[in-house]
Write an enzyme that holds these catalytic residues in place. Structure first.
Site, short mmCIF file in Angstrom:
data_model
loop_
_atom_site.label_atom_id
_atom_site.label_comp_id
_atom_site.label_asym_id
_atom_site.label_seq_id
_atom_site.Cartn_x
_atom_site.Cartn_y
_atom_site.Cartn_z
N GLY A 88 0.88 -1.34 0.10
CA GLY A 88 -0.04 -0.04 0.09
C GLY A 88 1.04 1.56 0.31
O GLY A 88 0.39 2.28 0.51
N TRP A 91 -0.44 4.25 -2.45
CA TRP A 91 -1.66 4.85 -1.65
C TRP A 91 -1.21 5.52 -0.58
O TRP A 91 -1.68 6.90 -0.47
CB TRP A 91 -2.56 3.74 -1.06
CG TRP A 91 -3.97 4.04 -0.53
CD1 TRP A 91 -4.41 5.24 -0.83
CD2 TRP A 91 -4.90 3.27 -0.10
NE1 TRP A 91 -5.81 5.20 -0.37
CE2 TRP A 91 -5.97 3.98 0.25
CE3 TRP A 91 -4.85 2.04 0.30
CZ2 TRP A 91 -7.28 3.54 0.92
CZ3 TRP A 91 -5.87 1.41 1.33
CH2 TRP A 91 -7.21 2.17 1.18
N HIS A 155 11.77 1.20 1.83
CA HIS A 155 11.22 -0.06 1.86
C HIS A 155 12.34 -0.97 3.09
O HIS A 155 11.83 -1.96 3.31
CB HIS A 155 11.31 -0.91 0.79
CG HIS A 155 10.38 -0.64 -0.19
ND1 HIS A 155 8.92 -0.40 0.29
CD2 HIS A 155 10.31 -0.61 -1.66
CE1 HIS A 155 8.22 -0.36 -0.94
NE2 HIS A 155 8.75 -0.33 -1.94
N ARG A 177 0.69 -5.04 5.00
CA ARG A 177 -0.62 -5.55 4.61
C ARG A 177 -0.63 -7.08 4.94
O ARG A 177 0.45 -7.68 5.03
CB ARG A 177 -0.63 -5.44 2.88
CG ARG A 177 -1.92 -5.74 2.13
CD ARG A 177 -1.51 -5.59 0.62
NE ARG A 177 -2.70 -5.66 -0.12
CZ ARG A 177 -2.98 -5.69 -1.54
NH1 ARG A 177 -1.72 -5.57 -1.94
NH2 ARG A 177 -4.08 -5.82 -2.04
N SER A 185 0.48 -9.97 -4.63
CA SER A 185 0.50 -8.62 -5.42
C SER A 185 2.08 -8.52 -5.89
O SER A 185 2.25 -8.02 -7.19
CB SER A 185 0.09 -7.37 -4.62
OG SER A 185 0.52 -6.37 -5.13
N ARG A 310 -3.15 -2.47 -9.87
CA ARG A 310 -3.70 -3.66 -10.40
C ARG A 310 -5.12 -3.94 -9.84
O ARG A 310 -6.07 -3.48 -10.47
CB ARG A 310 -3.01 -5.08 -9.69
CG ARG A 310 -3.29 -6.19 -10.61
CD ARG A 310 -2.29 -7.44 -10.08
NE ARG A 310 -2.54 -7.67 -8.62
CZ ARG A 310 -3.39 -8.53 -8.11
NH1 ARG A 310 -4.10 -9.31 -9.05
NH2 ARG A 310 -3.80 -8.73 -6.79
N LYS A 311 -5.46 -4.53 -8.56
CA LYS A 311 -6.75 -4.70 -8.40
C LYS A 311 -7.15 -3.83 -6.99
O LYS A 311 -8.44 -3.19 -6.91
CB LYS A 311 -7.15 -6.10 -7.98
CG LYS A 311 -7.41 -6.92 -9.24
CD LYS A 311 -7.91 -8.07 -8.68
CE LYS A 311 -8.21 -9.18 -9.95
NZ LYS A 311 -8.60 -10.43 -9.39
N GLY A 312 -6.17 -3.72 -6.04
CA GLY A 312 -6.53 -2.99 -4.93
C GLY A 312 -7.55 -3.32 -4.09
O GLY A 312 -8.48 -2.75 -3.55
P1 PAP Z 1 5.14 -0.75 -4.19
O1 PAP Z 1 5.57 -1.04 -2.75
O2 PAP Z 1 5.81 -1.19 -5.27
O3 PAP Z 1 5.24 0.62 -4.01
P2 PAP Z 1 2.57 -0.74 -3.26
O4 PAP Z 1 1.84 0.57 -3.37
O5 PAP Z 1 2.92 -0.95 -1.89
O6 PAP Z 1 3.69 -1.38 -4.35
O7 PAP Z 1 1.43 -2.04 -3.66
C1 PAP Z 1 0.91 -2.07 -4.64
C2 PAP Z 1 -0.63 -2.57 -4.26
O8 PAP Z 1 -1.47 -1.45 -3.88
C3 PAP Z 1 -1.12 -3.17 -5.57
O9 PAP Z 1 -2.18 -4.31 -5.05
P3 PAP Z 1 -2.81 -5.31 -5.75
O10 PAP Z 1 -1.46 -6.12 -6.56
O11 PAP Z 1 -3.34 -6.37 -4.80
O12 PAP Z 1 -4.10 -4.87 -6.72
C4 PAP Z 1 -2.10 -1.93 -5.89
O13 PAP Z 1 -3.02 -2.26 -6.70
C5 PAP Z 1 -2.47 -1.45 -4.74
N1 PAP Z 1 -2.66 0.05 -4.53
C6 PAP Z 1 -2.02 1.12 -5.59
N2 PAP Z 1 -2.65 2.14 -5.25
C7 PAP Z 1 -3.80 1.92 -4.46
C8 PAP Z 1 -4.68 2.95 -3.97
N3 PAP Z 1 -4.81 4.17 -4.29
N4 PAP Z 1 -5.53 2.34 -3.00
C9 PAP Z 1 -5.47 1.00 -2.62
N5 PAP Z 1 -4.76 0.11 -3.17
C10 PAP Z 1 -3.83 0.64 -4.04
#
Ligand code: PAP
Length: 348
Positions: A88, A91, A155, A177, A185, A310-312
């Site tokens: 996350g 986000w 990170h 998470r 993810s 992706r899906k969030g």
């Molecule tokens: P990173 O550590 O590489 O920056 P990070 O943003 O922590 O990645 O994680 C990406 C996940 O957050 C994705 O999850 P998923 O693969 O299960 O879909 C992504 O879709 C989700 N994500 C990105 N932006 C948001 C948002 N604004 N709200 C909720 N989930 C989000």
């Protein structure tokens, strides 16, 4: 030193796409020796990962981690968004940026930077964007001249942060998470990168086995989480510990909590004027995924921005993991998180 190791290391670095052969040749002998002395495992988006300063990372990050540790001077006003990948981060970076800069962008409609840029471009990652590639901050971001409060991302686990960060009063907002969704993810994200680099895809099974052993970027995941959890318990004024699932459940509450934590709580007037709701909407998965700035282009030169959305959702792991995998990861979590106050609602 085995020559095959050096060959593999060079191959690893060029596969990373971040180091050309000429750059590799410039890397000091000591640095090569350091890398060759580290525990090594098959990598994810690179051929190998190395266990350095208590976490797993590709060889290309080792120099930047060192540089960050040796050169960064934290200010008490700094704000750091910390996380293990795929928890996350995007986000939380968006929310933190919007909260901290809300006075500068009263209209969220047209000119807000989050409508033009990915949060990773607005909140630079220490070990990748600021200290990557050379011995000190890259010239395009002058860390000492950034507007205060400066916002950064990392990170790296808490114990691996530079002394300057650990000993300052800067604020750290950490997000984690549930490991089931984080793993899925992560696996999908890594394979998208591998595909782009024309590398073979990693199977779910082999990636899962490694994840359960703690071998993942900036992992073991349990150490990454528990280090920040411990600090948040000992110094709640310094570290705010958040979970993706909690944000999903009540983002309004947590947005207010973040604002209070960084010392700029929302006023009653702001609440009445819908400032909190606007920030939440701006940073929502749906809005962020749709904005033009996130539809094309890359972050840090080689990762497509769209890969970050992706899906969030919570519970997508159920579409990928077998019951024996669920049982195995549950056991790992039970064993590793046992005795801590950390638990996850793992709904599918
Ligand atoms: P990173 O550590 O590489 O920056 P990070 O943003 O922590 O990645 O994680 C990406 C996940 O957050 C994705 O999850 P998923 O693969 O299960 O879909 C992504 O879709 C989700 N994500 C990105 N932006 C948001 C948002 N604004 N709200 C909720 N989930 C989000």
């Amino acid at each position: 030193m085995a020559s095959t190791d050096l060959t593999n290391m060079k191959e690893d670095q060029s596969r990373d796409g971040q180091e050309t052969t000429s750059k590799v040749n410039k890397v000091s002998h000591d640095y090569n020796n350091l890398i060759l002395s580290l525990p090594r495992e098959n990598g994810c988006e690179t051929q190998y990962m190395y266990f350095f300063h208590g976490f797993w990372c590709p060889s290309t990050l080792i120099q930047s981690v060192n540089s960050f540790q040796n050169n960064f001077h934290a200010k008490d006003s700094d704000i750091v968004v910390a996380s293990i990948p795929k928890s996350g981060t995007t986000w939380l970076k968006g929310l933190a940026y919007a909260i901290v800069n809300r006075q500068h962008f009263t209209s969220l409609e047209n000119n807000h930077p989050l409508l033009l840029f990915n949060p990773h471009e607005l909140v630079p990652q220490f070990e990748v964007n600021l200290y990557g590639d050379k011995d000190g901050p890259l010239p395009q971001i002058d860390v000492s001249n950034m507007t205060e409060p400066r916002l950064f991302g990392t990170h790296m686990p808490f114990p691996s942060l530079p002394k300057s960060v650990k000993e300052s009063n800067c604020k750290i907002i950490y997000i984690c998470r549930n490991p089931f969704d984080t793993f899925v993810s992560y696996w999908i994200f890594i394979n998208k990168i591998r595909l782009r680099k024309s590398l073979t895809e990693l199977t779910l099974e082999e990636s899962f086995e490694r994840y359960c052993k703690g071998i993942c970027l900036f992992g073991p995941f349990w150490d990454n989480m528990l280090g920040y959890l411990k600090e948040s318990i000992e110094r709640p004024d310094r570290v705010l510990f958040l979970k993706y699932e909690d944000l999903k459940e009540d983002v309004n509450f947590h947005t207010k909590r973040i604002a209070e934590f960084v010392g700029i709580p929302f006023t009653q007037e702001e609440e009445n004027n819908g400032v909190i709701e606007n920030i939440i909407k701006l940073c929502s998965f749906e809005s962020m995924k749709e904005i033009e700035g996130n539809q094309s282009g890359t972050i840090s030169g080689d990762i497509e921005k769209e890969f970050y959305f992706r899906k969030g959702e919570i519970g997508d792991w159920a579409n990928y993991l077998s019951s024996s995998m669920v049982e195995k990861l549950s056991k790992v979590m039970e064993e590793k998180l046992n005795g801590s106050s950390l638990s996850f609602k793992v709904c599918a």
